[in-house]
Design an enzyme around this catalytic site. Structure first.
Site, PDB file in Angstrom:
ATOM      1  N   ASN A  24      51.321 -88.910  12.246  1.00 32.38           N
ATOM      2  CA  ASN A  24      50.886 -90.045  13.068  1.00 32.38           C
ATOM      3  C   ASN A  24      50.149 -91.057  12.194  1.00 32.38           C
ATOM      4  OD1 ASN A  24      51.380 -89.093  16.022  1.00 32.38           O
ATOM      5  ND2 ASN A  24      50.441 -87.341  15.007  1.00 32.38           N
ATOM      6  N   TYR A  54      65.541 -87.597  17.857  1.00 33.91           N
ATOM      7  CA  TYR A  54      64.819 -88.392  16.866  1.00 33.91           C
ATOM      8  C   TYR A  54      64.739 -87.650  15.539  1.00 33.91           C
ATOM      9  CZ  TYR A  54      60.926 -90.823  14.589  1.00 33.91           C
ATOM     10  OH  TYR A  54      60.132 -91.496  13.700  1.00 33.91           O
ATOM     11  N   PRO A  90       5.355-121.115  15.658  1.00 34.98           N
ATOM     12  CA  PRO A  90       4.371-121.630  14.698  1.00 34.98           C
ATOM     13  C   PRO A  90       2.959-121.178  15.052  1.00 34.98           C
ATOM     14  CG  PRO A  90       5.940-123.355  15.252  1.00 34.98           C
ATOM     15  CD  PRO A  90       6.233-122.202  16.165  1.00 34.98           C
ATOM     16  N   LEU A  98      61.637 -99.238   5.820  1.00 36.38           N
ATOM     17  CA  LEU A  98      60.703 -98.877   6.888  1.00 36.38           C
ATOM     18  C   LEU A  98      61.322 -99.012   8.269  1.00 36.38           C
ATOM     19  CD1 LEU A  98      57.580-100.834   5.532  1.00 36.38           C
ATOM     20  CD2 LEU A  98      58.178 -98.443   5.102  1.00 36.38           C
TER      21      LEU A  98
END
Length: 369
Positions: free
Chosen positions: A132, A103, A281, A53
């Site tokens: 993405n 890239y 109450p 990764l």
């Protein structure tokens, strides 16, 4: 099984390792950016499966793309081949591998290296060209527009959207991790020469911003996004993971009087709303009926009685309720009803209504039980 994870400190790596541990894969060899080369070599010798990764997304210069993406992949493959380790290798590539930029070229060259390794060693490789990827733990202001938008919008910081009509192909981190573990178990989703995450989402940049901004408003409006829509559900979870740590809580508007209080908790467009009712109450609340609107009451603290009477009948139906017994009462249309606190302490009731309160059409008619 010894599992080597490169890029263990990255977005996908953190999520993958946490889920591997959840599933009792305990022998994980974690490789970080600063892991010693000798230790990495030892990991490559021992590994039974490799999740590769590690990579570079935002370098100082283009040369770092080649060093971080191709160079490190070459080191990894050389180490595996040095020890004759033909274990399966998963490689995290990118859809940018089809583009002619620094890239993309570095990722494509790394892919070629991985495929060559597979042919020469007769080993199995799983190459994923991820679009993405979004989800928790992704670094904002780095390589994910969604992470940046979530982070900034949660903090009232400005965001930049140059073209809201730009289409985005997205995969959610949990779907990515699920698919990677399928690959580990020899059940990858293979499409031609590559592997793919089977669940993807396509939308526009503008729609993403619109959704994230609506999540911020939802806390003020006490609403919940549509959890039936896959992208919205996942994006909402992602947004919440970027909340400032001192802003996990938010206030609700309590409507208080001498009888107690009534506070709207959650509103939905298609599943009604949930409110919290506190009765002092001896106090009785209600004495009204509805044509179509229906409710569910759940007393979670204290004790009391809920009474019903069909509007054309004199017969009164009573149900005694107590926070020590989790019991839901349906409030059918056509029955006037009330709830009385019979105890000495506040009685707390969770109330669900099938529709949002509309002051122009409340469908609520006063009639004593």
């Amino acid at each position: 099984m010894k599992i080597l994870v490169t890029g263990a400190g990255g977005f996908i790596g953190q999520n993958l390792i946490s889920e591997l541990r959840n599933r009792h894969y305990d022998d994980i060899l974690e490789c970080y950016r600063n892991t010693d080369a000798t230790l990495l070599e030892e990991y490559c010798k021992e590994a039974d499966f490799v999740f590769h990764l590690a990579g570079v997304n935002r370098p100082q210069n283009d040369r770092e793309f080649e060093e971080g993406n191709l160079g490190f992949t070459e080191t990894l493959i050389n180490n595996l081949e040095k020890y004759g380790n033909n274990c399966p290798v998963m490689f995290a590539s990118s859809t940018h591998a089809t583009l002619d930029n620094a890239y993309g070229r570095s990722k494509r060259a790394a892919e070629d290296l991985i495929f060559t390794h597979a042919k020469s060693t007769n080993s199995k490789v799983l190459v994923y060209r991820f679009p993405n990827v979004f989800g928790k733990w992704c670094r904002p202001n780095y390589n994910s527009a969604i992470a940046t938008f979530c982070y900034n919008i949660a903090r009232d910081l400005p965001i930049t959207v140059n073209n809201s009509s730009v289409k985005m192909n997205l995969v959610y981190i949990d779907d990515v991790v699920e698919e990677l573990i399928c690959g580990l178990n020899n059940k990858p989703n293979v499409v031609d020469d590559f592997c793919e995450v089977p669940t993807t989402h396509t939308t526009t940049l503008g729609k993403i911003v619109e959704l994230i901004e609506s999540y911020k408003k939802s806390r003020e409006e006490r609403s919940i996004p549509n959890m039936n829509e896959g992208l919205s559900k996942k994006l909402y979870s992602t947004y919440l993971s970027y909340l400032p740590e001192d802003q996990f809580s938010y206030d609700l508007k309590m409507n208080v009087d001498q009888r107690g209080s009534f506070t709207e908790f959650i509103k939905t467009m298609d599943r009604g709303q949930v409110s919290i009712n506190v009765s002092k109450p001896g106090i009785t609340k209600g004495n009204h009926w509805h044509h179509t609107k229906n409710e569910k009451f759940l007393v979670v603290s204290g004790e009391g009685v809920i009474r019903f009477r069909k509007i054309d009948s004199e017969k009164v139906i009573t149900y005694f309720v107590n926070g020590k017994k989790m019991e839901v009462l349906d409030i059918p249309p056509g029955y006037t009803h009330n709830i009385e606190n019979l105890g000495d302490t506040d009685m707390v009731t969770v109330m669900w209504a099938n529709e949002l309160f509309d002051p122009e059409k409340p469908d609520t008619y006063y009639l004593e039980v």
